[in-house]
Design an enzyme around this catalytic site. Structure first.
Site, PDB file in Angstrom:
ATOM      1  NE  ARG A 152     -25.694  49.273 -23.328  1.00 55.45           N
ATOM      2  CZ  ARG A 152     -25.226  48.260 -24.077  1.00 55.45           C
ATOM      3  NH1 ARG A 152     -25.703  47.052 -23.904  1.00 55.45           N
ATOM      4  NH2 ARG A 152     -24.302  48.467 -24.964  1.00 55.45           N
ATOM      5  CE1 TYR A 153     -30.081  48.805 -18.475  1.00 59.23           C
ATOM      6  CE2 TYR A 153     -28.180  47.340 -18.476  1.00 59.23           C
ATOM      7  CZ  TYR A 153     -29.476  47.632 -18.880  1.00 59.23           C
ATOM      8  OH  TYR A 153     -30.147  46.761 -19.683  1.00 59.23           O
ATOM      9  CB  CYS A 187     -15.529  30.491 -23.635  1.00 60.78           C
ATOM     10  SG  CYS A 187     -16.441  31.972 -23.176  1.00 60.78           S
ATOM     11  CB  CYS A 222     -22.277  29.482 -26.887  1.00 63.59           C
ATOM     12  SG  CYS A 222     -22.061  29.109 -25.152  1.00 63.59           S
ATOM     13  CB  CYS A 236     -21.128  33.467 -28.626  1.00 62.40           C
ATOM     14  SG  CYS A 236     -20.291  34.730 -27.636  1.00 62.40           S
ATOM     15  NE  ARG A 259     -20.209  40.422 -24.508  1.00 64.44           N
ATOM     16  CZ  ARG A 259     -20.577  39.988 -23.306  1.00 64.44           C
ATOM     17  NH1 ARG A 259     -20.061  38.899 -22.798  1.00 64.44           N
ATOM     18  NH2 ARG A 259     -21.491  40.657 -22.611  1.00 64.44           N
ATOM     19  CG  ASP A 318     -28.276  39.733 -28.611  1.00 63.19           C
ATOM     20  OD1 ASP A 318     -29.322  40.333 -28.268  1.00 63.19           O
ATOM     21  OD2 ASP A 318     -27.342  39.482 -27.833  1.00 63.19           O
ATOM     22  CG  ASP A 365     -29.283  43.373 -24.447  1.00 63.20           C
ATOM     23  OD1 ASP A 365     -29.406  44.600 -24.216  1.00 63.20           O
ATOM     24  OD2 ASP A 365     -28.470  42.654 -23.854  1.00 63.20           O
ATOM     25  CE  LYS A 419     -29.200  41.958 -19.927  1.00 55.55           C
ATOM     26  NZ  LYS A 419     -28.206  43.010 -19.582  1.00 55.55           N
TER      27      LYS A 419
HETATM   28  C1  LIG Z   1     -27.154  42.928 -18.907  1.00 50.37           C
HETATM   29  C2  LIG Z   1     -26.251  44.010 -18.650  1.00 50.37           C
HETATM   30  C3  LIG Z   1     -26.103  44.520 -17.351  1.00 50.37           C
HETATM   31  C4  LIG Z   1     -26.868  43.976 -16.172  1.00 50.37           C
HETATM   32  O1  LIG Z   1     -28.239  44.151 -16.339  1.00 50.37           O
HETATM   33  P1  LIG Z   1     -29.240  43.656 -15.215  1.00 50.37           P
HETATM   34  O2  LIG Z   1     -30.589  43.905 -15.824  1.00 50.37           O
HETATM   35  O3  LIG Z   1     -28.972  44.479 -14.013  1.00 50.37           O
HETATM   36  O4  LIG Z   1     -28.971  42.208 -14.977  1.00 50.37           O
HETATM   37  C5  LIG Z   1     -25.232  45.568 -17.160  1.00 50.37           C
HETATM   38  N1  LIG Z   1     -24.553  46.108 -18.182  1.00 50.37           N
HETATM   39  C6  LIG Z   1     -24.679  45.651 -19.448  1.00 50.37           C
HETATM   40  C7  LIG Z   1     -23.910  46.309 -20.533  1.00 50.37           C
HETATM   41  C8  LIG Z   1     -25.532  44.578 -19.724  1.00 50.37           C
HETATM   42  O5  LIG Z   1     -25.648  44.125 -20.973  1.00 50.37           O
END
Ligand SMILES: *Cc1c(COP(=O)(O)O)cnc(C)c1O
Length: 444
Positions: A122-123, A135, A139, A142, A144, A303, A340, A347
């Protein structure tokens, strides 16, 4: 050394009459004896549910199964158990069957942002790698939840290899976050193999593991696990404490082992109605965390996953909690409160406002006490012209040790002089759509 409380002994003896402390502290024993149905829960805690409630709970379990380790169950006080934070996180509620209009199966679009099964990219520079679908405790909150139970298995080596191949082929990935499920449900040997494979990839700088074991099954943090993890530094671990009642002698021991191995520890809490939606509870939690060398990292807004509506608070509750922490306690004890983004935007941090107003050379701020103050900015400031040509820049970045390409994206791109983009426009913008339509006509 962690203790064997009276309540724990009572519960352990109900499971196995000749139980000894070493068995209780054996994580395999804990998993083997995890509580997976309502009758076992009633028997071990010494409580009873009404027939009508039982029926509703059984219905809920068909959709969202139950699993609690004996250890985590032993934290529940049978007197007033319904209000106990551990009960609320571990035991099903018929409210989970309520699906609200805005609820979603996969609110974070993790499946859509998944180039290969089990991996979410994603990032720009980091990936989430699901190496386990299992798990030790389910939880109730959760995110997921849709996957709990029906995929209760360890991804086969072939699937993990696909993820590893993706990371190997993507040099921009410098941070790999192992998640699940809980990666510590894997054997030491298998996890060691995954970590070794990742460490062999030159561009992977940091590895992170997200686990709830220190909270729900602290005995998983064995000396041999820690010895193995130590070989793969820099390795960071994030865990998931939501309430101070979860910080026990056993969990403190697990955290101590990890911290002594040089692993930086963080904590991600979820803001949960009826569990921790209280500034005093959160302040107590963050203080206990930092005493155990765990830095509060994120506080998540709950979420929009299906079945979580009874846990959700307004965003204002989170802001109120952050307001009660910033300035009032150590800076490193304050988590970043995040939402998120539904649809998969990642996030988004949310904060109280501290910047009240500003002019060309002065800003007006307020502090945690409500004192309003001004900060005088420089009357003249000559910014260094920046078109991302770092070789020619007078601010001497050591270009040899820096990454090759530096391209900004998003709002950072708008702020930079790297190109002549002046706006970000949604794909669906009608006005721009008309413009493009007119252009097409003119061309034709
Ligand atoms: C939370 C998350 C991360 C990590 O995010 P950070 O802000 O770097 O802790 C990476 N990929 C996904 C899909 C996430 O949900």
């Amino acid at each position: 050394m962690s203790t064997f409380t009276d309540r724990q002994q009572r519960i352990a003896q109900k499971i196995e009459s000749d139980v000894v402390l070493s068995k209780w502290r054996d994580w395999h024993w804990q998993i083997r004896h995890s509580i997976r149905d309502i009758s076992a829960f009633e028997y071990l805690l010494g409580v009873e549910f009404e027939q009508d409630e039982r029926r509703k709970l059984l219905k809920t379990l068909e959709k969202f199964p139950l699993s609690i380790t004996p250890y985590y169950l032993s934290l529940i006080n049978a007197v007033d158990f319904r209000n106990h934070p551990v009960f609320k996180q571990a035991f099903p509620s018929s409210s989970e069957m309520i699906i609200m209009e805005h609820d979603m199966k996969d609110p974070l679009a993790e499946d859509s942002d998944s180039p290969v099964p089990g991996l979410t990219h994603r990032y720009p520079d980091r990936v989430l790698f699901h190496v386990s679908n299992v798990c030790s405790m389910y939880c109730r909150h959760c995110t997921r939840k849709r996957k709990v139970g029906d995929m209760d298995r360890i991804p086969v080596r072939k699937e993990v290899k696909q993820g590893l191949a993706y990371i190997r082929a993507h040099p921009e990935v410098r941070d790999v976050l192992l998640s699940g499920g809980d990666p510590f449900m894997l054997t030491d040997e298998y996890l060691d193999w995954i970590l070794t494979e990742l460490r062999a990839i030159p561009h992977v700088e940091v590895i992170r593991i997200g686990t709830r074991m220190p909270v729900v099954l602290p005995f998983r943090i064995t000396d041999s696990l820690v010895e193995m993890l130590k070989k793969h530094h820099p390795l960071w671990i994030n865990t998931h404490f939501n309430h101070p009642a979860e910080i026990t002698a056993s969990s403190r021991e697990a955290l101590r082992k990890l911290a002594d191995a040089g692993i930086p520890l963080g904590n991600q809490s979820v803001l949960l109605a009826g569990v921790n939606d209280c500034p005093r509870i959160m302040k107590t939690l963050v203080h206990k965390l930092v005493m155990n060398r765990v830095r509060p990292y994120y506080l998540y807004q709950c979420d929009l996953s299906e079945g979580l509506s009874h846990f959700r608070t307004p965003v204002g509750k989170g802001i109120e909690i952050v307001e009660s922490l910033i300035g009032h306690t150590s800076g490193f004890a304050v988590p970043t409160y995040v939402i998120d983004a539904p649809g998969g935007g990642g996030k988004i941090p949310v904060m109280p406002n501290y910047l009240i107003s500003w002019s060309t050379n002065k800003v007006v701020l307020r502090n945690y006490e409500g004192v309003i103050t001004t900060y005088k900015e420089p009357d003249s400031y000559e910014p260094v012209f920046c078109n991302r040509d770092c070789e020619r820049c007078e601010l001497r970045l050591n270009v040899d040790s820096a990454e090759d390409v530096y391209r900004s994206v998003g709002i950072a791109e708008l702020l930079s002089n790297q190109d002549d983009i002046i706006s970000l426009v949604p794909d669906s913008n009608e006005r721009i759509g008309r413009r493009n339509g007119a252009e097409a006509e003119a061309d034709g």
